[in-house]
Enzyme design. Structure first.
Site, PDB file in Angstrom:
ATOM      1  N   LYS A 111       0.806  -1.223   0.000  1.00 23.40           N
ATOM      2  CA  LYS A 111       0.000   0.000   0.000  1.00 23.40           C
ATOM      3  C   LYS A 111       0.833   1.264   0.000  1.00 23.40           C
ATOM      4  O   LYS A 111       0.333   2.332  -0.334  1.00 23.40           O
ATOM      5  CB  LYS A 111      -0.941   0.013   1.218  1.00 23.40           C
ATOM      6  CG  LYS A 111      -2.077  -0.983   1.066  1.00 23.40           C
ATOM      7  CD  LYS A 111      -3.221  -0.668   1.996  1.00 23.40           C
ATOM      8  CE  LYS A 111      -4.406  -1.562   1.645  1.00 23.40           C
ATOM      9  NZ  LYS A 111      -5.434  -1.550   2.667  1.00 23.40           N
ATOM     10  N   LYS A 194      -7.085  -9.411  -5.662  1.00 22.80           N
ATOM     11  CA  LYS A 194      -8.320  -9.763  -4.958  1.00 22.80           C
ATOM     12  C   LYS A 194      -9.434  -8.778  -5.341  1.00 22.80           C
ATOM     13  O   LYS A 194      -9.168  -7.584  -5.512  1.00 22.80           O
ATOM     14  CB  LYS A 194      -8.053  -9.682  -3.449  1.00 22.80           C
ATOM     15  CG  LYS A 194      -9.168 -10.258  -2.597  1.00 22.80           C
ATOM     16  CD  LYS A 194      -8.806 -10.199  -1.127  1.00 22.80           C
ATOM     17  CE  LYS A 194      -9.626  -9.156  -0.411  1.00 22.80           C
ATOM     18  NZ  LYS A 194      -9.726  -9.342   1.038  1.00 22.80           N
ATOM     19  N   LYS A 197     -13.705  -3.760  -2.730  1.00 17.08           N
ATOM     20  CA  LYS A 197     -14.713  -2.711  -2.810  1.00 17.08           C
ATOM     21  C   LYS A 197     -14.094  -1.335  -2.960  1.00 17.08           C
ATOM     22  O   LYS A 197     -14.766  -0.383  -3.298  1.00 17.08           O
ATOM     23  CB  LYS A 197     -15.657  -2.760  -1.611  1.00 17.08           C
ATOM     24  CG  LYS A 197     -14.995  -2.706  -0.238  1.00 17.08           C
ATOM     25  CD  LYS A 197     -16.065  -2.849   0.840  1.00 17.08           C
ATOM     26  CE  LYS A 197     -15.615  -3.205   2.238  1.00 17.08           C
ATOM     27  NZ  LYS A 197     -14.414  -3.950   2.471  1.00 17.08           N
TER      28      LYS A 197
END
Ligand code: TRP
Length: 330
Positions: A111, A194, A197
Site C-alpha cells: 500500500k 483480490k 470494494k
C-alpha cells in the site's frame, strides 16, 4: 461452543468477494460457533473517507450482514468504535510490537510502495496492531480471514504470545479458521488481484447491490484470455475466477461446469455466470431493501447497540485484566 470473531471495513458497499469469501460461510457456521462480527470503522480511516459516505456505509454494512443471512439473534453484530476497549488495547499492544515487524507486513509494503515516507500515515502502519487488539480482546478460538489477512493474524498471535510471556497468561492465541466452502474471488479486470470494494475501477468488482443489468455487463467485460475453452487452470486466471464464482453461487462442481460449457464460447459462459450471480444476489437485495426502509432504522440501531453492549461485557473486564497486569491503578 468455540468462539469465532471477524470484521469487515466499511470502505464501500460489500462485494461478491466479501459474500462468497466470507459472509456466505459465516451464515453456514452460525449454529456451530458463538460468532461475533463487527464493522471495522476505526480501520477504514487509515484511508481518508468522506464522512457522510462513511456514516452511511457503516450502517449499510450492518444491513448487508443481516441481508446475507447473518442472524442477529444468533450472532453478535456491532460497530468497532462503539467498544472503546479496541482502541485502548491497541495502544497497549503498540508497546509490544516492533517497528521492524510492522515494516515487513506485505500489505503495508504494497500500500505504500508508491508513496514517500512523509505521506504514509502512522495509522496505516499501525493497522495490524489494532487488528490484534480487536481479536485478542475477545479470546476467540478462530478468526476467519482471507489470504491477504493471514500475516496480520500471524502478528496477532505473536503479539499475544509476547504479552503473555511478559505479563502472564492473559490472551488466548487464536487460530485461522479455514472455511470448507469459501473461495478467494479475484478482480474481474485483473485476476491477479483480490476483488476489492475500494477498487477505483467499478468493473473490477460486483457490489452486492448492483442491478442485474450492471452485473451482467460487468461479467461480459471480465478480462479473460484467448484460449476460448472453459477450463480450470492456473494458465487461465480470468476463466478460473469465473468458474470459482459460478461454482460458489450454483453449488456445482468444477468438472460439472467444464462439461456444461464444453464447446461453448466465453460469451455464453460469461452471461451464464452473470445470470447466476444476479439470481443469487436478488434475494439478498430484496432483504436489504426491506431493512433499508425508514421504519426499520430503529431495528437496525437496536441490533448494533445490543451488539456493542454484549461485546463490551467481554471487552471491559478483559482490558481491566490487562491494565491490572501492567500495574495500572483501576
Ligand atoms: N483487516 C481486515 C480486512 O481488511 C478487517 C479487520 C479488522 C479484521 N479487524 C479485524 C478481520 C479482526 C478479522 C479480525 O479484511
Amino acid at each position: 461452543m468455540k468462539k469465532i470473531l471477524s470484521g469487515i471495513q466499511p470502505s464501500g458497499i460489500l462485494t461478491l468477494g466479501n459474500y462468497l469469501g466470507a459472509l456466505k460461510n459465516w451464515v453456514e457456521i452460525q449454529n456451530d460457533y458463538e460468532c461475533t462480527y463487527f464493522v471495522a470503522d476505526l480501520h477504514s480511516i487509515t484511508v481518508t473517507q468522506d464522512p457522510k459516505t462513511l456514516h452511511e456505509n457503516i450502517k449499510k454494512v450492518i444491513m448487508q450482514y443481516i441481508a446475507c443471512g447473518i442472524d442477529p439473534e444468533k450472532n453478535t453484530i456491532f460497530i468497532q468504535s462503539h467498544v472503546h476497549e479496541h482502541a485502548e488495547l491497541g495502544w497497549i499492544l503498540n508497546n509490544s510490537a516492533y517497528m521492524g515487524e510492522l515494516q515487513r507486513m506485505t500489505q503495508f509494503k504494497d500500500k505504500t510502495a508508491k508513496q514517500e515516507n512523509d505521506s504514509v500515515k502512522v495509522g496505516l502502519f499501525d493497522y495490524p496492531v489494532l487488528m490484534a487488539a480487536d481479536i485478542l480482546l475477545y479470546d476467540p478460538d478462530y478468526v476467519p480471514v482471507g489470504e491477504d489477512q493471514r500475516q496480520h493474524l500471524e502478528i496477532t498471535r505473536t503479539l499475544g504470545r509476547r504479552f503473555n510471556s511478559t505479563y502472564g497468561e492473559i490472551f488466548k492465541i487464536p487460530d485461522a479458521y479455514i472455511s470448507k466452502s469459501g473461495a478467494r474471488i479475484m478482480s474481474l479486470q485483473d485476476p491477479s488481484k483480490k476483488m476489492s470494494k475500494s477498487d477505483a475501477n467499478p468493473n473490477g468488482f460486483i457490489s452486492l447491490l448492483d442491478s442485474k443489468d450492471e452485473i451482467i455487463k460487468k461479467f461480459k467485460r471480465a478480462v479473460t484470455d484467448s484460449e476460448n475453452v472453459v477450463k480450470y487452470t492456473e494458465n487461465q486466471p480470468g476463466i478460473k475466477n469465473l468458474i470459482d464464482i459460478y461454482a460458489c453461487v450454483t453449488d456445482k462442481k468444477i468438472e460439472q461446469i467444464e462439461a456444461e460449457f464444453e464447446g461453448a464460447g466465453y460469451g455464453t459462459f460469461k452471461t451464464a455466470v452473470g445470470e447466476a450471480v444476479a439470481d443469487r444476489l436478488e434475494q439478498i437485495q430484496k432483504k436489504y431493501n426491506e431493512l433499508n426502509k425508514p421504519e426499520n432504522e430503529e431495528f437496525i440501531q437496536s441490533i448494533y447497540t445490543k451488539g456493542a453492549e454484549k461485546a463490551g461485557k467481554y471487552a471491559k473486564p478483559k482490558l481491566e485484566q490487562v491494565y491490572t497486569a501492567l500495574g495500572f491503578v483501576l
